[in-house]
Design a protein around this motif. Structure first.
Motif, mmCIF file in Angstrom:
data_model
loop_
_atom_site.group_PDB
_atom_site.id
_atom_site.type_symbol
_atom_site.label_atom_id
_atom_site.label_comp_id
_atom_site.label_asym_id
_atom_site.label_seq_id
_atom_site.Cartn_x
_atom_site.Cartn_y
_atom_site.Cartn_z
ATOM 1 N N ALA A 245 0.560 -1.159 0.258
ATOM 2 C CA ALA A 245 0.117 0.529 0.092
ATOM 3 C C ALA A 245 0.723 1.345 0.219
ATOM 4 O O ALA A 245 1.771 1.398 1.261
ATOM 5 C CB ALA A 245 -0.881 -0.297 1.253
ATOM 6 N N GLY A 246 0.689 2.404 -0.779
ATOM 7 C CA GLY A 246 1.426 3.803 -0.934
ATOM 8 C C GLY A 246 2.698 3.434 -1.337
ATOM 9 O O GLY A 246 3.516 3.246 -0.628
ATOM 10 N N GLY A 247 3.311 1.836 -1.451
ATOM 11 C CA GLY A 247 4.252 1.751 -2.484
ATOM 12 C C GLY A 247 4.819 1.123 -1.021
ATOM 13 O O GLY A 247 7.084 0.365 -1.220
ATOM 14 N N GLN A 248 4.538 0.345 0.143
ATOM 15 C CA GLN A 248 5.104 0.043 1.189
ATOM 16 C C GLN A 248 4.527 -1.117 1.012
ATOM 17 O O GLN A 248 3.731 -1.117 1.799
ATOM 18 C CB GLN A 248 4.987 0.922 2.016
ATOM 19 C CG GLN A 248 5.440 0.487 3.542
ATOM 20 C CD GLN A 248 6.729 1.191 3.680
ATOM 21 O OE1 GLN A 248 7.733 1.850 3.066
ATOM 22 N NE2 GLN A 248 8.198 0.327 4.763
ATOM 23 N N SER A 249 5.188 -2.136 1.574
ATOM 24 C CA SER A 249 4.743 -3.766 1.626
ATOM 25 C C SER A 249 4.280 -3.892 3.122
ATOM 26 O O SER A 249 5.310 -3.337 3.932
ATOM 27 C CB SER A 249 5.708 -4.703 1.440
ATOM 28 O OG SER A 249 7.293 -4.471 1.388
ATOM 29 N N TYR A 250 3.724 -4.926 3.686
ATOM 30 C CA TYR A 250 3.213 -4.712 4.746
ATOM 31 C C TYR A 250 2.996 -6.414 4.872
ATOM 32 O O TYR A 250 2.048 -6.913 4.368
ATOM 33 C CB TYR A 250 0.940 -3.947 5.019
ATOM 34 C CG TYR A 250 1.890 -2.283 5.569
ATOM 35 C CD1 TYR A 250 2.430 -2.159 6.461
ATOM 36 C CD2 TYR A 250 1.837 -2.253 3.773
ATOM 37 C CE1 TYR A 250 2.528 -0.416 6.571
ATOM 38 C CE2 TYR A 250 1.659 -0.046 3.887
ATOM 39 C CZ TYR A 250 2.566 0.402 4.992
ATOM 40 O OH TYR A 250 2.568 1.160 4.805
#
Ligand SMILES: [Zn+2]
Length: 792
Positions: A417-422
């Motif tokens: 999400a938003g270029g960030q992985s979670y």
């Protein structure tokens, strides 16, 4: 009153001087300090004017009414902080009895399928709307509950046309006495010393939690909150009826509220004026109307922080109003009764259109369609990552959001999400939901509104992520995630490895775990970084760790770590100076950290000393140690004679000389510390009504262990320290002109880069300028207290 602040000395005098209406102000709308003391010195405001109904009589009365009427349901919904019953009375026409569940389900349709709800409303013009009336949240404002009792009697028994028509169109929900402790003790606050009408974001108190549950249960269309006492804010305008002045909280769909709020206020005013002949006091006989802040003033009575009950209810779609009756007598009861009748008549006349707009609010949320807001104002979601070792703060947030009717989901697979992985397990609050405004007001960072108005009357920033201490990342773009809806989360901790074990200094629960272990006789050490270690066997600590919610692992104990002991903490008690218990927030913070806390009054310290304690915390107004009290109402809370000041000072000195630890929190305590000659720093104090979130550079060791530079702090009546000499400065406001990030603080540049946490060089005296325990809300800063207590 809704807005009441701690004011003393010169500030109070200037406010009072500005307050009464003067002819010069009559010509134009002007900044008008509406926040002044209505009660004069010496007024026994709890009983002097009329024979209000005692709390002990109310339950009996309600039981009698319920027996005799087929329209009434009386319930006890929870208990106050001291165990008093919270009465809820629901009144509906006999044909609606037994159908409340169905009616509530239809209400829920509004935010599950608003279009369907709109159709249903159009096809069923005989539907009933819930109207909720909250009684006397401030214990000393007795008239609210008294007016409610009269209304309950009317709607239980009367059969006139007005009564019948209102019952044909509405369900009336009365929260009869919102604050029983306050009514019984004649205090504004509840038994824990908390002003409940400041608690609707934090929701730390049982009374608030029950009211939130009730609002959520019914989603009332109208919410009225009964207060007193406001008079002469404009010539011959008696009492006060909201809507409010600017600034409005930007997270509302305010256009929908505004469409109806003024009409409703004026309907209440009209009803009061139409019964003018029934009032007996001269104040009322010359009354020409009611003060409506939005109509009658430019600023000064805002609805910005949803810590107030009606402002909170607005996030559940209610047209919310604070009602301030003019006087504490039967005329005051009459005024309140009439105001509520005016609202009920107005709601009855306009329910079809009003409810359409309530449903529209939910529709906007669900469809992520916000014509009142700029594009991008609301993010598409908030992502709440978990700290794998200490998920307790995020869990608290997730549970809190859900209790507030905000849907939270949990990722069942990894996502981006938003270029960030979670990772899988991350929580997400999607913003396409009915109560998106409430979700945003709880999760956003807030904004600097210093330039918008001259002053705010209460807090102007409250961000849960920043002040509770969990991550919430606003994601603007849409993203894909496989997720499931979550219910209440149970944090369950664990111990892994063979030890010794590391307990991170990461949260309130972590420190509570340490204190619980210490009380159990477990040895614990603490290092410079503030982390804790125990060499106890896993099975000795596992049950306690499990309860804490933390995941504890093995680690090497650093050589510099020193043993900590269970500490006996005394906190200076503010019995109710200016009707506020200024120490209550810090007291609750210390309890939640797991310390044994004893409240000691100024007179007790003067007479008995502090020898049975390890730590003395002063967190409250400097007035507590004034030699004399000028206001009669404050006398019982301070020294009983001027000489007690000397005894107090001598006993605090003696306590310090024999190894005691002294901690001052906030501006009042810092001034008091100066008065006690316990600091040689210059204590600089800002305005009473300045408050908000600031960037703080913490040193990260000792008192500020667990905090970093460019971290957050909260101020309320800011204070900082100059000429600190060789004292140990543990934290400074960030040395940057934009260090103040959210809230209202004029001239904050004066504090830029200045010291805000200082430990005296030659005495065990720590000054914490930040509001480390503010109203039980600033969880993230609580550890400044435990660090200070544990620091050698
Ligand atoms: Zn009030």
């Amino acid at each position: 009153m809704k807005h009441k602040k701690i004011i003393s000395g010169i500030v109070a005098a200037s406010l009072l001087a500005a307050s009464p209406w003067t002819p010069a102000l009559a010509e134009s709308l002007k900044w008008n300090y509406v926040n002044t003391y209505e009660e004069q010195d010496g007024s026994l405001f709890n009983s002097e004017n009329y024979d209000f109904m005692k709390f002990s009589e109310i339950g009996v009365k309600l039981t009698e009414i319920e027996k005799q009427s087929n329209r009434v349901k009386v319930e006890v919904k929870g208990q106050s902080s001291t165990g008093q019953p919270l009465y809820v009375v629901t009144i509906a026409s006999p044909d609606s009895q037994g159908k409340f569940g169905k009616i509530q389900a239809l209400r829920k349709q509004m935010f599950n399928n608003p279009d369907k709800a709109q159709d249903w409303i159009a096809n069923n013009p005989d539907f009933k709307v819930p109207v909720m009336i909250n009684g006397s949240i401030h214990g000393t404002e007795f008239v609210g509950s008294d007016a409610i009792i009269q209304l309950i009697e009317r709607f239980s028994f009367d059969n006139d046309e007005t009564t019948k028509e209102i019952l044909e169109n509405n369900i009336l929900i009365f929260n009869v006495v919102q604050n029983p402790d306050g009514r019984i003790n004649a205090t504004r606050f509840n038994g824990e010393g908390i002003d409940l009408n400041r608690d609707f974001i934090t929701q730390s108190q049982p009374e608030t939690q029950e009211t939130v549950a009730l609002i959520k249960e019914w989603n009332p269309m109208v919410f009225l909150d009964t207060h007193g006492y406001v008079k002469n804010y404009a010539p011959n305008k008696q009492g006060l009826i909201e809507p409010c002045t600017v600034p409005h909280n930007p997270n509302y769909e305010y256009d929908l509220y505004e469409k109806w709020a003024m009409d409703q206020a004026e309907a209440m005013e009209t009803e009061i004026m139409s019964n003018k002949g029934s009032f007996t006091g001269s104040l009322y006989q010359s009354m020409e109307g009611t003060y409506i802040p939005q109509r009658d003033d430019a600023e000064g009575w805002d609805d910005y922080p949803p810590i107030f009950t009606p402002m909170y209810a607005m996030y559940h779609g209610a047209y919310g109003h604070t009602l301030e009756t003019p006087t504490n007598d039967m005329d005051g009861v009459r005024w309140m009764y009439d105001a509520i009748m005016g609202a009920l008549k107005n709601a009855t006349d306009n329910k079809q259109e009003m409810i359409k707009d309530q449903i529209e609010m939910f529709r906007r949320g669900i469809n992520f369609d916000h014509p009142f807001h700029d594009e991008g104002f609301f993010p598409s979601a908030y992502v709440l990552p978990l700290d794998p070792k200490d998920p307790t703060v995020t869990h608290k947030a997730v549970n809190h959001l859900q209790k507030n009717d905000i849907e939270v989901v949990q990722a069942s697979k990894d996502f981006t999400a938003g270029g960030q992985s979670y990772p899988k397990g991350t929580y997400i609050v999607k913003m396409d939901q009915a109560k998106a405004g409430l979700a945003n007001t709880m999760l956003w960072d807030g904004e600097d509104i210093t330039e918008e108005v001259d002053a705010m009357y209460d807090i102007s920033a409250w961000s849960l992520p920043e002040l509770w201490g969990f991550e919430a990342i606003a994601v603007l773009s849409d993203f894909e995630v496989t997720a499931t809806k979550v219910n209440q989360v149970q944090s369950q901790g664990s111990v892994s490895g063979k030890g010794p074990f590391l307990i991170p200094n990461s949260s309130v629960k972590a420190v509570n775990l340490v204190n619980t272990l210490l009380l159990q006789g477990v040895n614990v050490k603490r290092d410079k970084k503030g982390n804790f270690y125990t060499e106890a066997a896993a099975n000795t600590i596992s049950a306690t760790v499990k309860q804490s919610g933390l995941h504890i692992e093995s680690a090497k104990v650093p050589a510099e770590a020193v043993e900590v002991a269970s500490m006996k903490v005394a906190i200076l008690k503010d019995g109710g100076m200016n009707k506020v218990q200024s120490h209550s927030g810090t007291k609750l913070a210390l309890k939640r950290l797991g310390f044994a806390v004893t409240e000691v009054s100024p007179a007790e310290v003067a007479e008995q000393g502090l020898s049975s304690f390890d730590v003395f915390v002063y967190s409250g107004t400097e007035s507590l140690i004034a030699r004399t009290q000028s206001r009669a109402g404050n006398k019982e809370f301070g020294f009983q004679n001027p000489a007690q000041f000397d005894g107090f000072k001598a006993n605090v000195d003696e306590f310090l000389n024999s190894g005691g630890k002294y901690i001052a929190v906030g501006a009042g305590a810092s001034n008091a510390t100066k008065t006690l000659c316990l600091t040689d720093n210059t204590v600089v104090v800002g305005d009473y009504n300045s408050n908000g979130i600031a960037k703080v550079d913490y040193q990260g060791e000792g008192v500020t262990a667990g905090y970093i530079s460019d971290d957050f702090g909260f101020v309320y009546r800011p204070v900082w320290y100059e000429n600190t000499g060789n004292d140990e400065v543990s934290a400074t406001f960030d040395d940057n002109s934009d260090f103040f990030v959210a809230g209202h603080w004029k001239n904050n540049v004066a504090a830029q880069g200045k010291a805000v946490i200082v430990k005296e060089q030659d005495k065990d005296v720590t000054l914490i300028g930040l509001e480390a325990g503010f109203r039980d809300h600033t969880d993230y800063l609580f550890r400044l207290l435990s660090n200070s207590i544990f620091e050698k």
